[in-house]
Design a protein around this motif. Structure first.
Motif, short mmCIF file in Angstrom:
data_model
loop_
_atom_site.label_atom_id
_atom_site.label_comp_id
_atom_site.label_asym_id
_atom_site.label_seq_id
_atom_site.Cartn_x
_atom_site.Cartn_y
_atom_site.Cartn_z
N PRO A 1 -15.53 85.85 26.10
CA PRO A 1 -14.52 86.68 25.56
C PRO A 1 -13.14 86.69 26.48
N LYS A 2 -13.26 86.41 27.72
CA LYS A 2 -12.08 86.40 28.51
C LYS A 2 -11.12 85.30 28.12
N ALA A 3 -11.78 84.27 27.59
CA ALA A 3 -10.82 83.26 27.02
C ALA A 3 -10.85 83.18 25.39
N MET A 4 -11.12 84.17 24.87
CA MET A 4 -11.09 84.40 23.57
C MET A 4 -12.25 83.41 22.64
N ASP B 1 -14.45 92.14 20.73
CA ASP B 1 -13.72 92.48 19.55
C ASP B 1 -12.58 91.96 19.03
N LYS B 2 -12.24 91.06 19.83
CA LYS B 2 -10.98 90.54 19.44
C LYS B 2 -11.11 89.23 18.69
N SER B 3 -11.97 88.51 19.29
CA SER B 3 -12.04 86.84 18.87
C SER B 3 -13.36 86.31 18.15
N VAL C 1 -13.51 82.67 17.48
CA VAL C 1 -13.24 81.61 18.44
C VAL C 1 -11.81 81.31 18.21
N ALA C 2 -10.97 81.28 19.16
CA ALA C 2 -9.45 81.01 19.18
C ALA C 2 -9.36 79.56 19.35
N GLY C 3 -10.47 78.69 19.19
CA GLY C 3 -10.04 77.27 19.23
C GLY C 3 -10.77 76.58 20.16
N ALA C 4 -10.51 75.33 20.20
CA ALA C 4 -10.91 74.25 21.22
C ALA C 4 -10.18 74.87 22.52
N ASP C 5 -10.71 74.69 23.96
CA ASP C 5 -10.20 75.20 25.11
C ASP C 5 -9.03 74.34 25.35
N ILE C 6 -7.70 74.91 25.25
CA ILE C 6 -6.43 74.07 25.59
C ILE C 6 -6.49 73.56 26.95
N THR C 7 -6.83 74.66 27.83
CA THR C 7 -6.84 74.16 29.24
C THR C 7 -7.80 72.99 29.53
N GLN D 1 -11.03 60.41 26.00
CA GLN D 1 -11.99 61.70 26.25
C GLN D 1 -11.52 62.50 25.02
N ALA D 2 -10.48 62.58 24.53
CA ALA D 2 -10.39 63.29 23.49
C ALA D 2 -11.11 62.99 22.29
N LYS D 3 -11.33 61.56 21.78
CA LYS D 3 -12.11 61.11 20.67
C LYS D 3 -13.51 61.46 21.10
N LEU E 1 -9.10 80.30 14.84
CA LEU E 1 -7.97 79.69 14.95
C LEU E 1 -8.34 77.96 15.49
N GLY E 2 -7.92 77.12 14.89
CA GLY E 2 -8.07 75.68 15.22
C GLY E 2 -9.66 75.54 15.23
N GLY E 3 -10.28 75.07 16.31
CA GLY E 3 -11.69 74.83 16.22
C GLY E 3 -12.53 76.11 15.86
N GLY E 4 -11.98 77.32 15.94
CA GLY E 4 -12.74 78.52 15.50
C GLY E 4 -12.70 78.44 14.09
N PRO F 1 -3.44 75.85 14.10
CA PRO F 1 -2.16 75.73 14.86
C PRO F 1 -2.07 74.42 15.52
N GLU F 2 -2.82 73.33 15.19
CA GLU F 2 -2.75 72.27 16.32
C GLU F 2 -1.61 71.45 16.17
N VAL F 3 -0.68 71.51 15.16
CA VAL F 3 0.31 70.47 15.02
C VAL F 3 1.58 71.27 16.00
N PRO G 1 -5.74 69.25 13.84
CA PRO G 1 -7.50 69.60 13.78
C PRO G 1 -8.48 68.37 13.99
N GLY G 2 -9.06 68.63 15.08
CA GLY G 2 -9.91 67.49 15.34
C GLY G 2 -11.42 67.86 15.37
N PHE G 3 -11.98 68.89 14.87
CA PHE G 3 -13.22 69.22 14.79
C PHE G 3 -13.74 69.47 13.25
N ALA G 4 -12.95 68.30 12.59
CA ALA G 4 -13.13 68.07 10.88
C ALA G 4 -12.36 68.85 10.15
N1 CO8 Z 1 -7.91 77.69 24.79
C1 CO8 Z 1 -7.99 78.18 26.18
N2 CO8 Z 1 -7.72 79.46 26.78
C2 CO8 Z 1 -7.49 80.24 25.68
C3 CO8 Z 1 -7.47 79.85 24.11
C4 CO8 Z 1 -7.48 78.77 23.85
N3 CO8 Z 1 -7.57 78.23 22.53
N4 CO8 Z 1 -7.11 81.17 23.21
C5 CO8 Z 1 -6.88 81.83 24.19
N5 CO8 Z 1 -7.25 81.66 25.41
C6 CO8 Z 1 -7.16 82.46 26.64
C7 CO8 Z 1 -5.85 82.77 27.30
O1 CO8 Z 1 -5.28 81.51 27.93
C8 CO8 Z 1 -5.83 84.04 27.94
O2 CO8 Z 1 -6.21 83.61 29.17
P1 CO8 Z 1 -5.69 84.19 30.74
O3 CO8 Z 1 -6.15 85.69 30.57
O4 CO8 Z 1 -6.39 83.49 31.86
O5 CO8 Z 1 -4.18 84.17 30.64
C9 CO8 Z 1 -6.95 84.73 27.36
O6 CO8 Z 1 -7.53 83.73 26.53
C10 CO8 Z 1 -6.32 85.91 26.67
O7 CO8 Z 1 -5.73 85.38 25.76
P2 CO8 Z 1 -4.05 85.86 25.49
O8 CO8 Z 1 -3.59 86.75 26.43
O9 CO8 Z 1 -3.27 84.92 24.72
O10 CO8 Z 1 -4.50 87.11 24.17
P3 CO8 Z 1 -3.62 87.40 23.27
O11 CO8 Z 1 -4.39 88.60 22.37
O12 CO8 Z 1 -2.07 87.73 23.34
O13 CO8 Z 1 -3.51 86.18 22.24
C11 CO8 Z 1 -4.31 84.38 20.73
C12 CO8 Z 1 -4.61 85.58 21.43
C13 CO8 Z 1 -3.41 84.75 19.54
C14 CO8 Z 1 -5.71 83.82 20.11
C15 CO8 Z 1 -3.77 83.36 21.60
O14 CO8 Z 1 -4.59 83.32 22.84
C16 CO8 Z 1 -3.68 81.99 21.03
O15 CO8 Z 1 -2.63 81.65 20.55
N6 CO8 Z 1 -4.54 81.36 21.63
C17 CO8 Z 1 -4.48 79.69 21.23
C18 CO8 Z 1 -4.68 79.37 19.92
C19 CO8 Z 1 -4.76 78.16 19.45
O16 CO8 Z 1 -3.70 77.54 19.50
N7 CO8 Z 1 -5.81 77.39 19.00
C20 CO8 Z 1 -5.94 76.19 18.81
C21 CO8 Z 1 -6.31 75.44 19.88
S1 CO8 Z 1 -6.40 73.47 19.82
C22 CO8 Z 1 -7.88 73.38 18.73
O17 CO8 Z 1 -8.57 74.21 18.60
C23 CO8 Z 1 -8.33 71.90 18.40
C24 CO8 Z 1 -9.59 71.56 17.66
C25 CO8 Z 1 -9.52 69.96 17.81
C26 CO8 Z 1 -10.05 69.59 19.20
C27 CO8 Z 1 -10.31 68.26 18.97
C28 CO8 Z 1 -11.13 67.58 20.32
C29 CO8 Z 1 -10.20 66.84 21.09
#
Ligand code: CO8
Length: 258
Positions: A20-23, A57-59, A61-67, A76-78, A107-110, A131-133, A139-142
């Motif tokens: 939950p800390k990383a959504m 209660d917020k998320s 899954v907010a996607g693949a881990d961007i970090t 590695q991405a593939k 979002l994204g992977g979610g 939101p990937e572009v 989008p890479g998880f199909a």
């Molecule tokens: N990856 C890593 N960390 C995340 C992600 C994420 N996708 N989403 C949220 N977090 C982290 C934030 O960095 C933050 O961490 P910290 O507290 O350490 O700063 C914590 O979660 C809380 O997030 P916010 O402070 O940003 O919370 P808000 O309520 O303000 O915003 C959002 C919530 C709208 C969800 C916002 O965090 C956000 O926009 N997140 C990213 C969404 C996104 O772009 N998702 C797509 C990712 S790319 C993807 O999914 C590609 C899939 C295919 C991969 C293919 C394999 C190679």
């Protein structure tokens, strides 16, 4: 397992992505744990429905881990994409019915995780998007494959090209989710739907799932043959005899087979 929780009750497994800390962002550990859990569930006769949701209660899954993706090489991405495809396909193909209880950001992977489930029910606070572009990727998880199959090419292209984030009611309007319910009623609603499904002949439900999924990816004639084959298979199940006998005897069927 720390990143993914699994609780089985009354033949329903609730699988919770638990960061939950990383959504609830999906990193390699989450995907690996999810893979182990789904592999185990798919072999279990005592689990008929799987509800996938996100912790907090917020998320959802907010996607693949961007970090963790930031410094990946192309190889590695593939690999990350291929490994995740396997897990998402396992959800799509398991005999159990998968329900995504989308309790917040998808979002994204979610959104892609929700899309590999059979049914998607969303809290009225949920939002969806690819939101990937905006991050320089696709989008890479199909998502480029499942989204157009669910909502059609036009909406899929618009969502993917613009990275628009849409609310739950818009996701419902375009056919991305089955129903939107008040947030605090989401889990109870999903369990109710699960109860309805599992009260039916699960062998038949499971075969119907495979027929729909497999038939969508082949030509029409092949899909009709495939259906006939699976229809025939139902007659190898005790539930077919029991279901039809119960109808003729004007009583409730005692369905057990899975
Ligand atoms: N990856 C890593 N960390 C995340 C992600 C994420 N996708 N989403 C949220 N977090 C982290 C934030 O960095 C933050 O961490 P910290 O507290 O350490 O700063 C914590 O979660 C809380 O997030 P916010 O402070 O940003 O919370 P808000 O309520 O303000 O915003 C959002 C919530 C709208 C969800 C916002 O965090 C956000 O926009 N997140 C990213 C969404 C996104 O772009 N998702 C797509 C990712 S790319 C993807 O999914 C590609 C899939 C295919 C991969 C293919 C394999 C190679």
């Amino acid at each position: 397992m720390a990143n993914v929780l699994c609780n089985v009750e009354n033949e329903i497994a609730t699988v919770t992505i638990n960061r939950p800390k990383a959504m609830n962002a999906l990193n390699e550990d989450v995907i690996s744990e999810l893979g182990v859990i789904i592999d185990d569930i798919s072999k279990r006769k005592d689990v008929k429905i799987v509800i996938i949701t996100g912790a907090g209660d917020k998320s959802f899954v907010a996607g693949a881990d961007i970090t963790s993706m930031q410094m990946m090489t192309p190889a590695q991405a593939k690999n990350f994409a291929l490994t995740t495809h396997k897990v998402f396909c396992a959800i799509e193909r398991m005999p159990q019915i998968a329900i995504a209880a989308v309790n917040g950001f998808a979002l994204g992977g979610g959104c892609e995780l929700a899309m590999c489930c059979d049914l998607r029910y969303a809290a009225d606070s949920a939002v969806f998007g690819q939101p990937e572009v905006g991050l320089g990727i696709i989008p890479g998880f199909a998502g480029t494959q499942r989204l157009p199959r669910l909502v059609g090419k036009a909406y899929a292209k618009e969502l993917i090209f613009t990275a628009d984030i849409i609310k739950a009611d818009e996701a419902y309007r375009i056919g991305l989710v089955n129903k939107v319910v008040p947030k605090d009623e989401l889990m109870a609603f999903c369990v109710k739907r699960a109860e309805t499904i599992k009260s039916k002949a699960m062998f038949a439900v499971s075969i119907a799932k495979a027929a729909i999924n497999e038939g969508m990816d082949v030509d029409a004639d092949t899909s009709y043959r495939l259906e006939a084959e699976k229809f025939g298979m139902c007659f190898s199940s005790p539930d077919q005899r029991e279901g039809m006998t119960a109808f003729i005897e004007k009583r409730k069927p005692n369905l057990t087979d899975f």
